[in-house]
Structure formats: structure tokens, C-alpha cells
Design an enzyme around this catalytic site. Structure first.
Site, PDB file in Angstrom:
ATOM      1  N   HIS A  63       0.855  -1.189   0.000  1.00 44.67           N
ATOM      2  CA  HIS A  63       0.000   0.000   0.000  1.00 44.67           C
ATOM      3  C   HIS A  63       0.890   1.238   0.000  1.00 44.67           C
ATOM      4  CE1 HIS A  63      -3.864  -1.961   1.824  1.00 44.67           C
ATOM      5  NE2 HIS A  63      -3.321  -2.701   0.873  1.00 44.67           N
ATOM      6  N   GLU A  65       0.963   3.856   1.840  1.00 44.62           N
ATOM      7  CA  GLU A  65       1.470   4.274   3.150  1.00 44.62           C
ATOM      8  C   GLU A  65       2.638   3.407   3.607  1.00 44.62           C
ATOM      9  OE1 GLU A  65      -3.140   4.440   3.578  1.00 44.62           O
ATOM     10  OE2 GLU A  65      -1.663   3.413   2.322  1.00 44.62           O
ATOM     11  N   CYS A  93      -6.109   1.910   5.932  1.00 45.62           N
ATOM     12  CA  CYS A  93      -6.700   0.674   6.444  1.00 45.62           C
ATOM     13  C   CYS A  93      -6.013   0.308   7.764  1.00 45.62           C
ATOM     14  CB  CYS A  93      -6.521  -0.449   5.423  1.00 45.62           C
ATOM     15  SG  CYS A  93      -4.803  -0.994   5.222  1.00 45.62           S
ATOM     16  N   CYS A  96      -2.153  -0.357   7.457  1.00 46.04           N
ATOM     17  CA  CYS A  96      -1.369   0.869   7.320  1.00 46.04           C
ATOM     18  C   CYS A  96      -1.364   1.661   8.620  1.00 46.04           C
ATOM     19  CB  CYS A  96      -1.893   1.695   6.156  1.00 46.04           C
ATOM     20  SG  CYS A  96      -1.629   0.865   4.566  1.00 46.04           S
TER      21      CYS A  96
END
Length: 159
Positions: A63, A65, A93, A96
Site C-alpha cells: 500500500h 502508506e 486501512c 497501514c
């Protein structure tokens, strides 16, 4: 949970860095990844950035992040990023959020809220749990419309 920025935080800077994250999200979209971009800033300088890559990297943890946190930690030579702000175009999420807690990110600024899996207040709030030994200051909704439109446009084109 959305809180007001800490004293000394400039809302104009938040928009500036969110625009940077939006450009990274465009890169993700250009390679058919969900358009999420993230940039980590410390002392008004970029120390890490990333955009969603789980499909191309064949890595569910890739992801924006997480990639930005990895880059920032490498740049700093330290896995603790206690003076850093992470800007991301979509509410993080739980995974993260957990990475931010472990990295001791000081502040999170996100654009669009995620009513399906947002972990900074929409569905759950992993960043403000009283039993954890770190909390992240959160500011949601910065350039929210631009971030939401970018995501909606991407998904509309794919359908």
C-alpha cells in the site's frame, strides 16, 4: 477520530503536500493500481513517498502508506519517524494504521474517507486506542473532494 491540527501546523502546507500525494496517486492509476498516493514529510522536506503497488508488486502489503514508511525509515536510517507527518489520499486501512503506530508517525493527514475499511475513524480507529503506547494526531478531509473524485473516476473507468 478527526482532530484539529496541532498548534503551528499550517493548513496551506497540508494542501500542498496532499497535492503531492495526489500526483503519486495518478502514477498508481497509470499502472492500473488503485490510485492512492502517500508522502511523508519532516521539517518541510519529503523523506519518503509511495503509491499503491499490490498488484504489480504481487504484495498485499504494498500500500502507498507502507511503501512511504519504508522509504522514510530508510532515508532517516531509523525505523522511528516520530517527527514526521504522513499525507495520504485515502483514509488508511488497519494494516497501514498499524505500520504508522509502529513507526511512531506523529501526524496523519488524509483526503477521502473510506466508509468500507477506513481505520482512522470511519470503520474503526486504530490510531487512537488508549491501550496502545502511541497515538497519531489525525486530520481527515484535506482536499477530500479531489481525492474522492480521483478514486471514483478510476473505478468508473474500470466498470
Amino acid at each position: 477520530m478527526t482532530v484539529a491540527p496541532r498548534v503551528g501546523v499550517n493548513a496551506g502546507d497540508d494542501k500542498k503536500w496532499m497535492r503531492h500525494a495526489l500526483l503519486l496517486a495518478e502514477v498508481a492509476a497509470s499502472v492500473n493500481e488503485v490510485p492512492v498516493g502517500a508522502v511523508i514529510v519532516c521539517d518541510d522536506a519529503v523523506i519518503g513517498e509511495g503509491y499503491n503497488r499490490p498488484i504489480s508488486a504481487v504484495d498485499p502489503t504494498a500500500h502507498a502508506e507502507v511503501l512511504a514508511v519504508r522509504a522514510a525509515a530508510h532515508h532517516q536510517g531509523n525505523y522511528r519517524l516520530s517527527r514526521a507527518t504522513l499525507y495520504v489520499t485515502l483514509e488508511p486501512c488497519a494494516m497501514c494504521g498499524g505500520a504508522m503506530l509502529h513507526a511512531r508517525i506523529a501526524r496523519l493527514v488524509f483526503g477521502a474517507y473510506d466508509p468500507n475499511s477506513g481505520a482512522a475513524g470511519s470503520v474503526i480507529d486504530v490510531l487512537d486506542q488508549p491501550r496502545f503506547n502511541h497515538r497519531v494526531d489525525v486530520q481527515g478531509g484535506v482536499l477530500e473532494r479531489e481525492c474522492a473524485v480521483q478514486l471514483a473516476s478510476f473505478f468508473r473507468q474500470r466498470r
